[in-house]
Design a protein around this motif. Structure first.
Motif, PDB file in Angstrom:
ATOM      1  N   PRO A  26      46.539  55.456  25.974  1.00 13.65           N
ATOM      2  CA  PRO A  26      45.334  55.760  25.719  1.00 13.65           C
ATOM      3  C   PRO A  26      44.154  55.584  26.492  1.00 13.65           C
ATOM      4  CG  PRO A  26      45.895  54.065  24.264  1.00 13.65           C
ATOM      5  CD  PRO A  26      46.940  54.233  25.189  1.00 13.65           C
ATOM      6  N   PRO A  27      42.812  56.129  26.627  1.00 14.00           N
ATOM      7  CA  PRO A  27      41.807  55.766  27.230  1.00 14.00           C
ATOM      8  C   PRO A  27      41.626  54.506  27.059  1.00 14.00           C
ATOM      9  CG  PRO A  27      41.624  58.195  26.385  1.00 14.00           C
ATOM     10  CD  PRO A  27      42.739  57.472  25.836  1.00 14.00           C
ATOM     11  N   GLU A  28      40.967  53.795  28.026  1.00  7.86           N
ATOM     12  CA  GLU A  28      40.376  52.388  28.198  1.00  7.86           C
ATOM     13  C   GLU A  28      41.588  51.508  28.000  1.00  7.86           C
ATOM     14  OE1 GLU A  28      37.425  51.996  28.928  1.00  7.86           O
ATOM     15  OE2 GLU A  28      36.963  54.341  28.566  1.00  7.86           O
ATOM     16  N   SER A  29      42.607  51.725  28.277  1.00  8.89           N
ATOM     17  CA  SER A  29      43.833  50.794  28.330  1.00  8.89           C
ATOM     18  C   SER A  29      43.682  50.213  29.722  1.00  8.89           C
ATOM     19  CB  SER A  29      45.410  51.652  28.207  1.00  8.89           C
ATOM     20  OG  SER A  29      45.292  52.178  26.986  1.00  8.89           O
ATOM     21  N   VAL A  30      44.167  48.899  29.770  1.00  6.36           N
ATOM     22  CA  VAL A  30      44.056  48.306  31.190  1.00  6.36           C
ATOM     23  C   VAL A  30      45.809  47.747  31.095  1.00  6.36           C
ATOM     24  CG1 VAL A  30      43.329  46.241  32.387  1.00  6.36           C
ATOM     25  CG2 VAL A  30      41.751  47.459  31.093  1.00  6.36           C
ATOM     26  N   VAL A  31      46.099  48.130  32.711  1.00  2.21           N
ATOM     27  CA  VAL A  31      47.578  47.356  32.502  1.00  2.21           C
ATOM     28  C   VAL A  31      47.606  46.661  33.974  1.00  2.21           C
ATOM     29  CG1 VAL A  31      49.739  48.418  33.260  1.00  2.21           C
ATOM     30  CG2 VAL A  31      48.593  49.367  31.370  1.00  2.21           C
ATOM     31  N   ARG A  32      48.251  45.673  34.174  1.00  2.35           N
ATOM     32  CA  ARG A  32      48.348  44.865  35.336  1.00  2.35           C
ATOM     33  C   ARG A  32      49.474  45.667  36.285  1.00  2.35           C
ATOM     34  NH1 ARG A  32      49.695  38.645  34.714  1.00  2.35           N
ATOM     35  NH2 ARG A  32      51.650  39.576  34.170  1.00  2.35           N
ATOM     36  N   ASN A  33      49.482  45.693  37.391  1.00  2.00           N
ATOM     37  CA  ASN A  33      50.517  45.880  38.141  1.00  2.00           C
ATOM     38  C   ASN A  33      51.755  44.871  37.987  1.00  2.00           C
ATOM     39  OD1 ASN A  33      51.950  45.375  41.251  1.00  2.00           O
ATOM     40  ND2 ASN A  33      51.384  47.707  40.888  1.00  2.00           N
ATOM     41  N   HIS A  34      52.932  45.538  38.062  1.00  2.00           N
ATOM     42  CA  HIS A  34      53.881  44.804  37.794  1.00  2.00           C
ATOM     43  C   HIS A  34      54.443  43.757  38.856  1.00  2.00           C
ATOM     44  CE1 HIS A  34      56.035  47.789  40.090  1.00  2.00           C
ATOM     45  NE2 HIS A  34      57.054  47.024  40.056  1.00  2.00           N
ATOM     46  N   ARG A  35      53.602  43.792  40.028  1.00  2.00           N
ATOM     47  CA  ARG A  35      54.193  42.892  40.923  1.00  2.00           C
ATOM     48  C   ARG A  35      52.614  41.982  41.231  1.00  2.00           C
ATOM     49  NH1 ARG A  35      59.375  42.521  42.892  1.00  2.00           N
ATOM     50  NH2 ARG A  35      60.242  44.841  42.878  1.00  2.00           N
ATOM     51  N   SER A  36      51.674  42.245  41.053  1.00  2.00           N
ATOM     52  CA  SER A  36      50.597  41.571  41.594  1.00  2.00           C
ATOM     53  C   SER A  36      49.653  41.706  40.635  1.00  2.00           C
ATOM     54  CB  SER A  36      49.951  41.916  42.772  1.00  2.00           C
ATOM     55  OG  SER A  36      48.555  41.297  43.215  1.00  2.00           O
ATOM     56  N   SER A  37      48.882  40.317  40.211  1.00  2.00           N
ATOM     57  CA  SER A  37      47.655  40.397  39.288  1.00  2.00           C
ATOM     58  C   SER A  37      46.618  40.812  39.805  1.00  2.00           C
ATOM     59  CB  SER A  37      47.592  38.892  38.602  1.00  2.00           C
ATOM     60  OG  SER A  37      47.350  37.903  39.588  1.00  2.00           O
ATOM     61  N   ARG A  38      46.444  41.068  41.090  1.00  2.00           N
ATOM     62  CA  ARG A  38      45.161  41.484  41.580  1.00  2.00           C
ATOM     63  C   ARG A  38      45.071  42.966  41.835  1.00  2.00           C
ATOM     64  NH1 ARG A  38      42.155  38.055  40.708  1.00  2.00           N
ATOM     65  NH2 ARG A  38      40.787  38.986  41.767  1.00  2.00           N
ATOM     66  N   ILE A  39      45.983  43.735  41.121  1.00  2.00           N
ATOM     67  CA  ILE A  39      45.909  45.218  40.924  1.00  2.00           C
ATOM     68  C   ILE A  39      45.878  45.574  39.657  1.00  2.00           C
ATOM     69  CG2 ILE A  39      46.898  47.193  41.539  1.00  2.00           C
ATOM     70  CD1 ILE A  39      48.245  45.998  44.044  1.00  2.00           C
ATOM     71  N   HIS A  40      45.048  46.404  39.072  1.00  2.00           N
ATOM     72  CA  HIS A  40      44.978  46.666  37.724  1.00  2.00           C
ATOM     73  C   HIS A  40      44.474  48.198  37.536  1.00  2.00           C
ATOM     74  CE1 HIS A  40      44.668  42.684  36.811  1.00  2.00           C
ATOM     75  NE2 HIS A  40      45.042  42.626  35.546  1.00  2.00           N
ATOM     76  N   TYR A  41      45.082  48.883  36.678  1.00  2.00           N
ATOM     77  CA  TYR A  41      44.801  50.251  36.298  1.00  2.00           C
ATOM     78  C   TYR A  41      44.133  50.301  34.972  1.00  2.00           C
ATOM     79  CZ  TYR A  41      49.550  50.455  38.799  1.00  2.00           C
ATOM     80  OH  TYR A  41      50.572  50.306  39.425  1.00  2.00           O
ATOM     81  N   LEU A  42      42.976  51.104  34.791  1.00  2.00           N
ATOM     82  CA  LEU A  42      42.273  51.303  33.823  1.00  2.00           C
ATOM     83  C   LEU A  42      42.403  53.061  33.561  1.00  2.00           C
ATOM     84  CD1 LEU A  42      38.606  49.907  33.181  1.00  2.00           C
ATOM     85  CD2 LEU A  42      39.368  52.134  32.116  1.00  2.00           C
TER      86      LEU A  42
END
Length: 277
Positions: free
Chosen positions: A196-212
């Motif tokens: 859903p919109p506004e979901s935030v997901v961390r990249n499964h390899r690095s905590s320095r990459i996030h998807y919004l």
């Protein structure tokens, strides 16, 4: 629950998995690689790199580009995986304006525009896109289905000494095998089929990459959609702190996970001062 990290040494025992890991991290996390410019590492397929002080303080517009330009002036291709077909980008006319057209056929190539922009001064991110279709299985929270018809990617500077031990090891491995240094932090605005919109997901390899996620599902495919985001507020929400300088802006239309054809169109991407239109 966010995806669990696999053992950091696992990719070392499987060269194919290692190439895939570095391709994904470099591509998703470094479509501008401003940190590379600061460290003096070469940017792939881009020629000489400007020093940070010489980088532009605005994003090169597609609307003033020459039709057919590939890539448009101010933008550089970034190949995530040389063993994958490239996503093709070129400037096309859409009614009365020029836009960027992306076509991916099981490919995952991005474009990036190196910049040096203070997000505290230019915090209003405005962008628009249109996608042809949204594959029902595509979802950025599932590594095996991590395709997105459209992505806007911001890379940020920061102090590498503040990275966790795990991220320092990943950054060092990527630099060792590719010559490229990942940005301190990456914030990626995505169109996702499931989240859903506004979901935030961390990249499964690095905590320095996030998807919004800013758009979800296929209901609005085929239309031009316009967005405005507060970059500082989004970064604080994702990382819990104020952002550093923006070192690059990127776009990415990819279809390498699900092996389908994907098309998207991007309008100008602008970072403005608050209160300006």
């Amino acid at each position: 629950m966010p995806p669990q990290y696999p053992p950091i040494g696992e990719s070392d025992r499987h060269p194919g998995a290692r190439r895939a890991l570095f391709g994904q991290l470099i591509g998703l996390g470094a479509l501008g690689l401003g940190a590379c410019a600061q460290r003096g590492a070469p940017l792939p397929q881009a020629g000489a790199v400007a020093t940070p002080d010489a980088l532009p303080d605005s994003i090169a517009p597609f609307s003033s580009a020459t039709p057919g330009a590939r890539p448009p002036a101010g933008w550089q291709p970034y190949v995530l995986r040389k063993d994958k077909p490239p996503t093709r980008y070129n400037v096309v006319r859409d009614n009365d304006r020029m836009v960027l057209h992306a076509r991916a056929e099981a490919g995952a190539t991005g474009l990036r525009c190196p910049v040096r922009i203070d997000p505290h001064q230019h915090s209003r991110l405005q962008f628009s896109w249109r996608v042809q279709q949204v594959p029902s299985l595509a979802s950025v929270d599932v590594p095996e289905h991590d395709d997105a018809p459209a992505r806007i990617i911001l890379a940020f500077d920061g102090d590498p000494a503040r990275l966790s031990l795990r991220d320092r090891l990943i950054f060092d491995q990527v630099e060792l095998f590719t010559g490229q240094r990942l940005p301190f932090a990456t914030l990626m605005y995505v169109w996702c089929a499931k989240l859903p919109p506004e979901s935030v997901v961390r990249n499964h390899r690095s905590s320095r990459i996030h998807y919004l996620t800013v758009e979800s599902g296929a209901q609005r495919a085929g239309r031009w959609l316009h967005y405005e985001r507060d970059v500082v507020a989004d970064y604080r929400r994702v990382y819990g702190e104020a952002p550093g300088m923006i070192s690059s802006v990127g776009v990415l239309t990819d279809s390498d996970a699900l092996k389908h054809e994907q098309q998207a169109w991007y309008g100008d991407i602008v970072l403005r001062r608050p209160g300006r239109t």
